[in-house]
Write a protein that holds these residues in place. Sequence first.
Motif, PDB file in Angstrom:
ATOM      1  N   UNK A 352       0.850  -1.195   0.000  1.00 57.43           N
ATOM      2  CA  UNK A 352       0.000   0.000   0.000  1.00 57.43           C
ATOM      3  C   UNK A 352       0.884   1.244   0.000  1.00 57.43           C
ATOM      4  N   UNK A 353       0.280   2.376  -0.267  1.00 57.50           N
ATOM      5  CA  UNK A 353       1.036   3.625  -0.332  1.00 57.50           C
ATOM      6  C   UNK A 353       1.384   4.158   1.045  1.00 57.50           C
ATOM      7  N   UNK A 354       0.568   3.858   2.050  1.00 52.14           N
ATOM      8  CA  UNK A 354       0.825   4.307   3.407  1.00 52.14           C
ATOM      9  C   UNK A 354      -0.153   3.628   4.347  1.00 52.14           C
ATOM     10  N   UNK A 355       0.208   3.608   5.624  1.00 52.54           N
ATOM     11  CA  UNK A 355      -0.731   3.252   6.684  1.00 52.54           C
ATOM     12  C   UNK A 355      -1.366   4.530   7.207  1.00 52.54           C
ATOM     13  N   UNK A 356      -2.622   4.431   7.611  1.00 57.55           N
ATOM     14  CA  UNK A 356      -3.315   5.563   8.209  1.00 57.55           C
ATOM     15  C   UNK A 356      -3.815   5.190   9.598  1.00 57.55           C
ATOM     16  N   UNK A 357      -3.647   6.103  10.550  1.00 55.39           N
ATOM     17  CA  UNK A 357      -4.184   5.942  11.894  1.00 55.39           C
ATOM     18  C   UNK A 357      -4.158   7.300  12.578  1.00 55.39           C
TER      19      UNK A 357
END
Length: 447
Positions: A352-357
């Motif tokens: 994926x391009x990035x993790x989000x949190x």
Amino acid sequence: MQTFSTLARQFEERTISAASLLRSAREQAERSVDLNALAFADWEGAQVTAQQCDAARAAGQALGPLHGLPLSIKDLYPVRGMPMHAGTRAALPAGTLDQALLVSRLRKAGAVIFGKTNMHEIALGSTGENSWTGDVKNPFDTLRQAGGSSSGAGVAVATGVGVASIGSDTGGSVRIPANFCGVTGFKPSHGAIPLDGALHLSWTCDHAGPLAASVADCALLFEVMAARSLAVTRTARAPRLGVPTAWLNGRLAPAVRAHFERTLERLTRAGAQLVDVATPLLPQAARCFTTIVQAEAAWTHRAALLQGGAGFSPSVLAPLQSGRQIAATDYIDALRMRAAIAAELDAVLAGCDALLLPTSAVVAPLRGQLHVEVESGPMTVREAVLGQTLPFSLVGVPALSIPTGLVDALPVSLQAVGARGADAALLGLGQWLETQVGQRLQPPARP
């Protein structure tokens, strides 16, 4: 807060000057002195530098990318002509440089360095509370924490005491104050910005990073300090973004959860593809992080500890003493677990391009508060705040905190985590995220 691009246009229109920007920073510092952002300021020396910048501009000389911009530096980086105490009364290890390499690069790029910012003692904490220098107070509510350990940096940027500030991040010390103070903070890949001359807390986890008004501003500061050109461009396609749903389950305060879900919905409507990602080793990060940081911090400050630890506050002396007792086998076990977590995150981020949190599981706690309520019940402030950021410092991948709004009149932020070494890609994605869900937050006016 004004972005660098806005300031550049005003320089071209001759509606501002380096001297006027510095004067504004000083006025804001005086107006917000009770927030305790600054550890030291040399306004007169900075004024001379600003006047030189204006003279160079008037003469048509070649200008650096930060020409005339007033910046502050966290008080664990040596700055020539300024004292350094790192928020402690203990004797600090002898430094190897009279000025950190990143500070020299900022000055060469034309920045006007006017002062040092207050911090959590020796960077060993995430609240900004300091019994020696006084608490740094949140600009949105002075009863609340400003975050740490780059506490003063977050407050300075939020209140206009300069246009940006440089912090450090061992477990979240750029991103946490950026979140609590409503500004943008960037922790790059480990080693991307050299730490030559800086006071280490943990060489395994330490990073330098900027706090500023926008992702683009952070990108430019990163380029200068890292001495590299990133050619950052906004993402040209709808990104694929991972969400560690299982790990976040039960961790968030209900109001932060609701805001995060709304943010994800907005990103979905903007075309982002959200995917659930499994991170089964992430719960192990906090324990091995603590072992590594305490052991390395105790080694860094071994001379002062051998003399009895005089000058360290009790809340800092205790973990340093614990660090002296850590067995070599436990330290090595922690490093091996770190490698396993890093491999897991590298594999996740390859898809994926990035993790989000959320950057923090909760809004800024009250100063002195030790526990908060989250979905699963009571949680320590340390776990609720530091637990959201430390895994990514531990393994050295880049992470960006972008303000996305207010919850109960306090800032909340989205954290985007990128692949190792993919700083340019994360900053480009960050500009897209900022366009879609970012908000420019302004603290209440100071009297």
